[in-house]
Design an enzyme around this catalytic site. Structure first.
Site, PDB file in Angstrom:
ATOM      1  CB  SER A   1     -18.890 -19.191  -1.204  1.00 37.25           C
ATOM      2  OG  SER A   1     -19.899 -18.303  -1.622  1.00 37.25           O
TER       3      SER A   1
ATOM      4  CG  HIS B   1       4.134  -6.085  17.160  1.00 38.24           C
ATOM      5  ND1 HIS B   1       3.577  -5.404  18.076  1.00 38.24           N
ATOM      6  CD2 HIS B   1       5.291  -6.442  17.532  1.00 38.24           C
ATOM      7  CE1 HIS B   1       4.261  -5.241  19.243  1.00 38.24           C
ATOM      8  NE2 HIS B   1       5.541  -5.856  18.768  1.00 38.24           N
TER       9      HIS B   1
ATOM     10  CD  GLU C   1     -14.771 -17.675   9.004  1.00 39.61           C
ATOM     11  OE1 GLU C   1     -14.323 -16.860   8.452  1.00 39.61           O
ATOM     12  OE2 GLU C   1     -15.540 -18.528   8.583  1.00 39.61           O
TER      13      GLU C   1
ATOM     14  CE  LYS D   1     -15.052 -16.858  -0.080  1.00 37.61           C
ATOM     15  NZ  LYS D   1     -14.175 -16.114   0.876  1.00 37.61           N
TER      16      LYS D   1
END
Ligand code: ARG
Length: 470
Positions: free
Chosen positions: A277, A156, A290, A283
């Site tokens: 970024s 979980h 992804e 970043k």
């Protein structure tokens, strides 16, 4: 006239029909396989007495030249060619004159396309396997380097019990090994040649489909010519394997996204496998991970698209079947793009073992150890669970970790909780105690690593064995 079917038509096709009907815009990548099948077919026509020695010679030479022209880009095609079969017959006739028209005897585009796509799939399945093996190898290398590095194991997405990072990485390896098995099982079923099925009914010419099958690296020829031209479940099944690989990569990708976040801080991606970024200079984004997640959408979509196309199609060939190719190409292309990137990302990621080790005992993740310790002293697990729950609640109230509770508080909760319980309140102790096969303890993980290593060597042999004699 390039068309293979102009005879009974008075006028030419409407432009709209030509545009819709053509598959030449995407099926030329089947050309090497179509030419391979054509060579086998030419030999069969020769053995059947339908081509003499000189004709066979000329035919094979022209097929070789045509293959070279296709490979070099010197053979140009247009929408008027309709599809790869039409284009290549044109190329043959351009080189041989009327002799080029003899090759069509006894075969149809229906058994040709079914054969070409099978050859393409079998050939590319090996490449997919090789890419999977490379990824498994990278995961295994990281697992080997972190056999005993503790991390919080989660259910979980909450701290559950400490595990070793090596174990967790190998938990991503096992599904990929099953994907390799799925590919090998699929390949056995896909190794059936449709050539000789003709349009749907077989042939009245003395062809030899079994010999053609053997020449093309198949195990056998189609048992039923109607099924031979109508079946596309070989493609759907490969798309299922591709989709399943996609799902496995998406689960790995999601974990990498989490691990590399500041909140987790377990890993740092190598600069070569992360992006920046355009506005936030600090970043470092896990784009590969992804995309591993994101590509699963189209991989599942391609499977769905083909299954829906096949549903309710009457026997045998229908033009709907032309829709089989693009999903297959798209899934295989995307995995060929994705897998090497994921492999590089995993291979080069830096693992912050201190951060992971620090986090491993948090969230009362050693509570099960207390319950198991009580069980070893004869306390029924039901009671041990209750007692341990009371310890957790007590520590939670005081804002302390399990090993910080005092002896008197322990005794106050249960007479069974003597100070000896502290033996199991260390992550190292908890991990070392997990020795049964498949457990997370370093000894069990080393055994797992050894088995995976042997399997991997065998898989390499399978992936390197060429089945399509291109
Ligand atoms: N381009 C067609 C396809 O991809 C080849 C088979 C055409 N057969 C036919 N009967 N029109 O399916």
């Amino acid at each position: 006239m390039t068309k293979l079917w102009g005879g009974r038509f008075a006028g030419g096709p409407a432009e709209a029909l030509e545009m819709l009907n053509a598959s030449i815009t995407f099926d030329m990548r089947l050309a090497p396989y179509d030419l391979l099948a054509s060579r086998a077919h030419a030999r069969v026509l020769h053995r059947a007495g339908l081509l003499d020695d000189a004709e066979l010679d000329k035919m094979l030479t022209a097929l070789t030249e045509l293959g070279e022209a296709v490979a070099s880009g010197g053979f140009e095609v247009s929408i008027a060619d309709e599809d790869v079969h039409t284009a290549l017959e044109r190329g043959l006739v351009e080189r041989l004159g009327p002799l080029g028209g003899k090759l069509r005897a006894g075969r149809s585009r229906n058994d040709q396309i079914a054969t070409d796509l099978r050859l393409y799939c079998r050939d590319h399945a090996r490449g997919l396997a090789a890419d999977l093996i490379d990824l498994i190898d990278a995961l295994v290398a990281q697992a080997g380097a972190h056999v005993d590095a503790p991390v919080p194991g989660m259910t979980h997405l909450q701290h559950a019990q400490p595990v070793t990072f090596g174990h967790q990485l190998l938990a991503h390896v096992q599904p990929l090994l099953r994907d390799l098995e799925r590919l090998r099982d699929w390949d056995r079923r896909a190794a059936v040649s449709p050539l000789g099925s003709g349009a749907l009914a077989g042939s009245s010419l003395p062809l030899d489909p079994a010999a053609v099958a053997a020449e093309l690296g198949f195990d056998s020829c189609a048992a039923n010519s109607m099924d031979g031209v109508a079946d596309r479940d070989f493609a759907a099944e490969l798309l299922f394997v591709a989709a399943t690989v996609g799902i496995h990569l998406s689960r790995l990708g999601e974990e990498v996204v989490l691990w590399s976040s500041s909140e987790f801080g377990w890993i740092e991606l190598d600069d070569a496998y992360a992006t920046g970024s355009s506005i936030m200079p600090q970043k470092k984004n896990p784009d590969i991970a992804e995309l591993a997640r994101g590509k699963s959408g189209r991989l599942v979509g391609n499977l769905t698209a083909l299954l829906v196309t096949l549903k309710s199609l009457p026997l045998t060939y229908n033009k709907d079947l032309q829709e089989d190719k693009e999903p297959v190409f798209d899934s295989l292309d995307n995995l060929a793009l994705l897998l090497p990137a994921v492999t590089g990302m995993i291979r080069t990621m830096k693992v912050n073992t201190d951060v992971m080790a620090d986090s491993a005992p948090r969230g009362f993740s050693l509570a099960t150890e207390i319950a198991d310790w009580l069980v070893r002293r004869g306390v029924p697990f039901r009671d041990a669970h209750e007692v341990t729950g009371a310890v957790v609640a007590h520590c939670g109230k005081l804002g302390i970790e399990l090993d910080e509770i005092s002896d008197s508080d322990l005794a106050g909760i249960s007479e069974h909780l003597t100070p000896q319980v502290r033996e199991v309140l260390s992550v190292e102790g908890a991990l070392a105690g997990r020795t049964t096969p498949g457990s997370t303890g370093p000894t069990a993980v080393r055994s797992q690593l050894a088995v995976v290593g042997t399997a991997l060597a065998e898989w390499r042999v399978w992936a390197d064995t060429k089945v399509v004699p291109l």
